[in-house]
Design an enzyme around this catalytic site. Structure first.
Site, short mmCIF file in Angstrom:
data_model
loop_
_atom_site.label_atom_id
_atom_site.label_comp_id
_atom_site.label_asym_id
_atom_site.label_seq_id
_atom_site.Cartn_x
_atom_site.Cartn_y
_atom_site.Cartn_z
N SER A 53 0.78 -1.24 0.00
CA SER A 53 0.00 0.00 0.00
C SER A 53 0.81 1.29 0.00
CB SER A 53 -0.97 0.02 1.20
OG SER A 53 -2.10 -0.78 0.92
N SER A 65 -6.03 3.49 4.38
CA SER A 65 -5.52 2.74 3.23
C SER A 65 -6.64 2.09 2.42
CB SER A 65 -4.52 1.68 3.69
OG SER A 65 -3.69 1.27 2.63
N LYS A 80 0.25 3.75 -2.77
CA LYS A 80 -0.74 4.83 -2.73
C LYS A 80 -0.09 6.21 -2.70
CE LYS A 80 -4.55 2.20 -0.63
NZ LYS A 80 -4.03 0.83 -0.48
#
Length: 407
Positions: A105, A162, A108
């Protein structure tokens, strides 16, 4: 064939970085990253590209190693990591900074660096069924199909919890007519613009996808671009946010808190991003300010042995803040450097604020001047040899024959 601009960026970085011997023929064997006892083996990562020596030297020759760049950092259970100054761009240390790894993640952050300038935080947008098409059991905020939310709320959902459905929505919204596909294309273009040549996004959320990878060095470039944005700094430092109710969908409002524990336990924390998949293991990006200095840490492929990802990041930040401000083993290249034209030969590399000492800057400038002078001498000698060869060839050539006249 490599882009000429990339070679220019690497050459510029080498001229402005400390004179550290490059890894390769004649160099000492890489020093392994100091790690605690490893856990049981996890899933085997998918194939990554073969290391490119030019890409691995981006930021300085001293970074082109699979092992430790500087001595005596703390032991962390990450396969690669890097600590850098957010403002000056000086790299303070790292281990395997250009080694390929899976992002999870922390991907991102590339989405944020790409879409923050494209999307108005005050706009109200509608969530689609496609946005909610995420891997079952993966991280999600809890947005509902048909729900209408401010873009600002989406950013908070992305960076605090997230949310993978949020990542899909932001990529779609910023991708123009091509939707999410256009968003992914924009993310990869942004990576190249930043000089993050070892980064490729296959999903906007960081959920594992074929051909998706990054490096600790690239993550630092991406994080630096994010923290240069005032909206990002605000969102990343937010500890709690409210997701509004959606009366038409009969969905109640609720509160979310920030998953990044650095904010709660590390004085001066500015925020960052956590990540985890079975394939990537724990990944982490965090930044903090102390004594007027802002440092960023990136780590990939970490296991939880005696510390979680953010705690490993905190240990590396402590180590970085303890170093003198002039400490440097390389540099984070400036955005667009790979496509910029080389500076005129008469222009010396500019000093970076908060960077090397006067003696180091003089040494670098002298080295660059000597290199330019040697290049000019070599070029002149080469031209003289070519001119002589052409003259001798012309003298030894037989007279040219005229073509036959027309019949």
């Amino acid at each position: 064939m490599r882009l000429p601009g990339l070679a220019v960026a690497v050459a510029a970085a080498l001229l402005t970085s400390p004179l550290v011997p490059a890894a390769g023929a004649g160099a000492a064997a890489p020093v392994p990253c100091p790690r605690p006892a490893p856990p049981a083996p996890g899933p085997t990562p998918s194939a990554t590209p073969s290391p490119d020596p030019v890409q691995r030297a981006v930021g300085g020759a001293g970074l082109a190693t699979t092992g430790l760049v500087v001595p005596a950092p703390p032991k962390v259970a990450a396969t690669s990591w890097l600590v850098a100054d957010l403002d000056s761009g000086e790299v303070l240390g790292g281990c395997g900074p250009h080694e390929y790894a899976t992002p999870a993640s922390v991907q991102k952050l590339l989405l944020a660096a790409t879409m923050l300038p494209r999307l108005d935080p005050a706009d109200v947008v509608t969530i689609t069924a496609g946005d909610l098409d995420i891997e079952p059991g993966s991280s999600a905020v809890g947005l509902v199909e048909g729900g209408r939310y401010r873009v600002e709320t989406l950013w908070l959902g992305l960076l605090l919890r997230s949310g993978n459905e949020v990542a899909n929505a932001l990529a779609r919204l910023g991708g123009g007519a091509d939707g999410m596909a256009g968003g992914l294309r924009a993310m990869n273009e942004q990576a190249r613009q930043l000089g993050a040549y070892q980064t490729h996004a296959a999903t906007p959320s960081g959920l594992d996808g074929p051909g998706q990878f990054t490096s600790a060095y690239d993550l630092a470039l991406i994080a630096r671009a994010c923290f240069a944005d005032a909206h990002f700094r605000e969102y990343a430092a937010t500890r709690e946010a409210t997701i509004p109710a959606q009366p038409r969908q009969r969905a109640k409002g609720f509160t979310i808190d920030n998953d990044n524990q650095l904010l709660y336990h590390y004085p001066g924390a500015l925020g960052g991003k956590t990540g985890y998949t079975d394939l990537a293991r724990h990944t982490y990006v965090g930044a903090a300010e102390r004594g007027g200095r802002r440092l960023v840490v990136t780590l990939l492929g970490a296991d939880v042995i005696d510390q979680r990802g953010w705690q490993q990041g905190a240990a590396l930040l402590d180590w970085g803040f303890a170093l003198p401000e002039a400490a440097s083993v390389g540099v984070l290249v400036s955005p667009g450097a790979a496509t910029a034209s080389p500076p005129p030969a008469s222009v010396a590399p500019q000093a970076r604020p908060g960077g090397a000492s006067g003696a180091e800057a003089t040494e670098r400038g002298t080295f660059a001047a000597q290199l330019r002078s040697a290049s000019l001498i070599t070029l002149a000698a080469g031209l003289m040899v070519l001119a002589v060869a052409l003259i001798l060839r012309r003298r030894s050539r037989p007279p040219a024959r005229h073509p036959d006249p027309p019949n």
